[in-house]
Scaffold this active site. Structure first.
Site: not given
Ligand code: CP
Ligand code: NVA
Length: 303
Positions: A105, A132, A135, A223, A262, A290
């Site tokens: 990340r 991402h 996700q 988001d 998310c 996830r």
């Protein structure tokens, strides 16, 4: 030995492979092992590099790897010589001698690509400033768990044209669903990603009107207004204020519409309590998925 099976971005992967990974994840969710082995990744180690905070990605990769019989090494930014200037390329070469896969990340997509370019083991994108993808695999699993195949469905992205939005655009093309994005004029998704979707024949449209994007949609997604690393907080909040996902927006979506986020959510900003805690919301299943999705990704990368 062939090239490592990196999981970098959805646009660079074959649709069939992505479908296979979703099937692997759904199999794990049912408590079954696709290979029949109880500990398919026994003896394997995953390095997790975090240059930004994380709750879901951090825990789901660690728990997922351990459930598959493997182990993890978690490296924060200041734990390694990366923080003191050792190059990503040298770090990739060294870690490849110790571990079987690397998740990163990072604040820079270039670093991810540099790592993958110099690692001899699979590299997984655990979020960059650009995308991402892990996700979105969990999100697609969540929609399919509740409503069946995503192909042909209508998804509405309401908010910042950010890293998560980019991976949604990639997914719309690869999984053949319609994606309508409503973003402020000042915060659009990258033009080259929209151009790529158009060139691929994807059903991706971009505008500024939340109501138009959400109308009769099968799923509404948002988001945070301020992503990790964003500096212009005040201007972002002002530009994004008209794009809050509230109950009236959800009522304009399809009758059985789902709401996804998310997480982490900023209640009262991009989403109201009434939506995230309401009948549309599948955000906790999304967070759970996830774990299952990571197990699918890890199995594909490492087998
Ligand atoms: N959605 C997500 O990636 O959450 P974390 O930042 O907690 O990992
Ligand atoms: N867009 C958000 C996603 C967090 C999971 C960020 O990058 O901070």
């Amino acid at each position: 030995m062939g090239s490592p099976r990196h999981f970098l971005d959805l646009n660079g992967m074959e649709a069939g492979v992505l479908q296979d990974i979703l099937v692997l994840g759904a199999t794990y969710r049912r408590g079954e092992s696709p290979s029949g082995k109880e500990r398919p990744l026994k003896g394997k180690t995953l390095a997790l590099i975090f240059e930004k905070p994380s709750t879901r990605t951090r825990v789901s990769f660690e728990v997922g790897m351990k459930q598959l019989g493997g182990d993890v090494v978690v490296l924060g930014h200041t734990d390694t010589q990366l923080g003191r200037g050792e190059t990503i390329a040298d770090t990739a070469r060294v870690l490849s001698r110790y571990v079987d896969a690397i998740m990163i990340r990072t604040d820079s997509h270039e670093k991810l690509l540099d790592l993958a370019g110099h690692a001899s083991v699979p590299v997984i994108n655990g979020l960059t400033d650009y995308s991402h993808p892990c996700q979105i695999m969990a999100d697609l699993m969540t929609f399919e768990e509740h409503r069946g195949p995503v192909a042909g469905k209508v998804f509405a992205w309401i908010g910042d044209g950010n890293n998560v939005a980019v991976s949604w655009i990639h997914a719309a093309v690869k999984f053949a669903f319609t994606l309508r994005l409503a973003c402020p004029e000042s915060l659009p998704p990258p033009q080259e990603v929209l151009d790529w979707a158009g060139a691929q024949g994807g059903a991706v449209s971009f505008g500024n009107d939340a109501a138009a994007a959400a109308a009769a949609a099968d799923c509404v997604i948002t988001d945070t207004w301020v992503s990790m690393g964003d500096k212009d907080e005040k201007a972002r909040r002002a530009a994004l204020a008209p794009l809050q996902v509230d109950e009236s927006l959800m009522k304009s979506a399809a009758k059985q519409a789902l709401f996804m986020h998310c997480l982490p959510a900023h209640r009262g900003e991009e989403v109201t309590d009434g939506v995230i805690d309401g009948p549309w919301s599948v955000v906790w299943d999304e967070a759970e998925n996830r774990l299952h999705a990571q197990k699918g990704i890890l199995s594909w990368c490492l087998q």
